[in-house]
Scaffold this motif. Sequence first.
Motif, PDB file in Angstrom:
ATOM      1  N   TYR A  32      56.182   2.404  -7.123  1.00  0.00           N
ATOM      2  CA  TYR A  32      55.287   1.581  -7.939  1.00  0.00           C
ATOM      3  C   TYR A  32      55.862   1.313  -9.325  1.00  0.00           C
ATOM      4  O   TYR A  32      55.152   1.290 -10.321  1.00  0.00           O
ATOM      5  CB  TYR A  32      53.885   2.190  -8.000  1.00  0.00           C
ATOM      6  N   ASP A  70      52.400  -2.960  -8.845  1.00  0.00           N
ATOM      7  CA  ASP A  70      51.315  -2.586  -7.939  1.00  0.00           C
ATOM      8  C   ASP A  70      51.733  -2.429  -6.494  1.00  0.00           C
ATOM      9  O   ASP A  70      50.884  -2.252  -5.627  1.00  0.00           O
ATOM     10  CB  ASP A  70      50.188  -3.627  -8.027  1.00  0.00           C
ATOM     11  N   LYS A  71      53.041  -2.541  -6.189  1.00  0.00           N
ATOM     12  CA  LYS A  71      53.465  -2.436  -4.797  1.00  0.00           C
ATOM     13  C   LYS A  71      54.836  -1.799  -4.701  1.00  0.00           C
ATOM     14  O   LYS A  71      55.586  -1.751  -5.675  1.00  0.00           O
ATOM     15  CB  LYS A  71      53.488  -3.805  -4.130  1.00  0.00           C
TER      16      LYS A  71
END
Length: 138
Positions: A100, A126-127
Amino acid sequence: MNNQIKFHIALNVSEIGATVDFYKGLFNAEPVKLKDDYAKFELDEPGLVISFIQAPDKVSSHFGHLGLRVANEAQLAKRKEEVEKKLQIALEETNTNCCYAQQDKFWVNDPDGYEWEVYHFKKDVDKNDKRPQAVACC
């Protein structure tokens, strides 16, 4: 030895000579202690004490990975230039989302398969990338 707080890691290795050669290249430093079955490096940058114990029956590279975080792109480029003079870089990644966080990094594997990530943190994201070439991202 100074009073700086340092992390300590101890790894079991198959063959101390090959291990010392690899880590001299990765750390650009000489061991502070070297025996027939043991070696220790004490680094100020980053603050780390790392020991290697020759114990082939206890070697396991399946615990995850190890990493060195540098402060900026210039330090990453300098570290990469130093390392690739002595070691083979397994993978280089730019703008990858791992754990992240967006990072630039390169990977090297020691003689027992321990994976080392040398990286520069850019920003939180966020990923995570789920790319097959990612070596050992979180």
